[in-house]
Design a protein around this motif. Sequence first.
Motif, short mmCIF file in Angstrom:
data_model
loop_
_atom_site.label_atom_id
_atom_site.label_comp_id
_atom_site.label_asym_id
_atom_site.label_seq_id
_atom_site.Cartn_x
_atom_site.Cartn_y
_atom_site.Cartn_z
N MET A 1 0.84 -1.17 0.00
CA MET A 1 0.00 0.00 0.00
C MET A 1 0.89 1.23 0.00
O MET A 1 1.77 1.38 0.82
N ASP A 2 0.67 2.13 -0.92
CA ASP A 2 1.45 3.35 -1.05
C ASP A 2 0.70 4.49 -0.37
O ASP A 2 -0.27 5.01 -0.89
N ASP A 3 1.13 4.83 0.83
CA ASP A 3 0.47 5.89 1.61
C ASP A 3 1.02 7.23 1.18
O ASP A 3 2.11 7.62 1.59
N ASP A 4 0.31 7.95 0.35
CA ASP A 4 0.75 9.26 -0.12
C ASP A 4 -0.21 10.34 0.38
O ASP A 4 -0.51 11.30 -0.33
N SER A 5 -0.67 10.15 1.60
CA SER A 5 -1.58 11.12 2.19
C SER A 5 -0.82 12.41 2.48
O SER A 5 0.42 12.42 2.55
N GLU A 11 5.45 14.35 6.63
CA GLU A 11 6.43 13.64 7.45
C GLU A 11 7.68 13.32 6.64
O GLU A 11 8.80 13.45 7.13
N ARG A 12 7.47 12.90 5.38
CA ARG A 12 8.61 12.58 4.51
C ARG A 12 9.43 13.84 4.23
O ARG A 12 10.66 13.81 4.26
N GLU A 13 8.77 14.97 4.00
CA GLU A 13 9.49 16.23 3.76
C GLU A 13 10.25 16.68 5.00
O GLU A 13 11.39 17.15 4.90
N GLU A 14 9.64 16.51 6.18
CA GLU A 14 10.32 16.86 7.42
C GLU A 14 11.55 15.98 7.64
O GLU A 14 12.60 16.46 8.05
N LEU A 15 11.40 14.69 7.35
CA LEU A 15 12.52 13.77 7.49
C LEU A 15 13.64 14.15 6.53
O LEU A 15 14.81 14.19 6.91
N ASN A 16 13.29 14.43 5.28
CA ASN A 16 14.31 14.82 4.31
C ASN A 16 15.00 16.11 4.72
O ASN A 16 16.22 16.23 4.57
#
Length: 78
Positions: A1-5, A11-16
């Motif tokens: 499942m690709d969670d792109d919510s 969260e991904r941007e904050e991690l990056n």
Amino acid sequence: MDDDSPEHRREREELNAYLDKVELEFEAFQEEVRREVQETGGYLQTFDEAAHADMEEFIAQAMEEWTGTGLNRVSTPN
């Protein structure tokens, strides 16, 4: 499942952003180490000397406080 919510993307941007910051800080640290090695011939040597001086100061303060408490005499049972 690709969670792109939206939350997942945020969260991904904050991690990056965090990882980019860590990488920049590490690069700055590496440059500091290289510069110090070139100037003094070592990095940890300088750190060790500073740490040793700090430890001596800490021990002197502790001894001063300790002797002021009356705990400097150790009694042993007869």
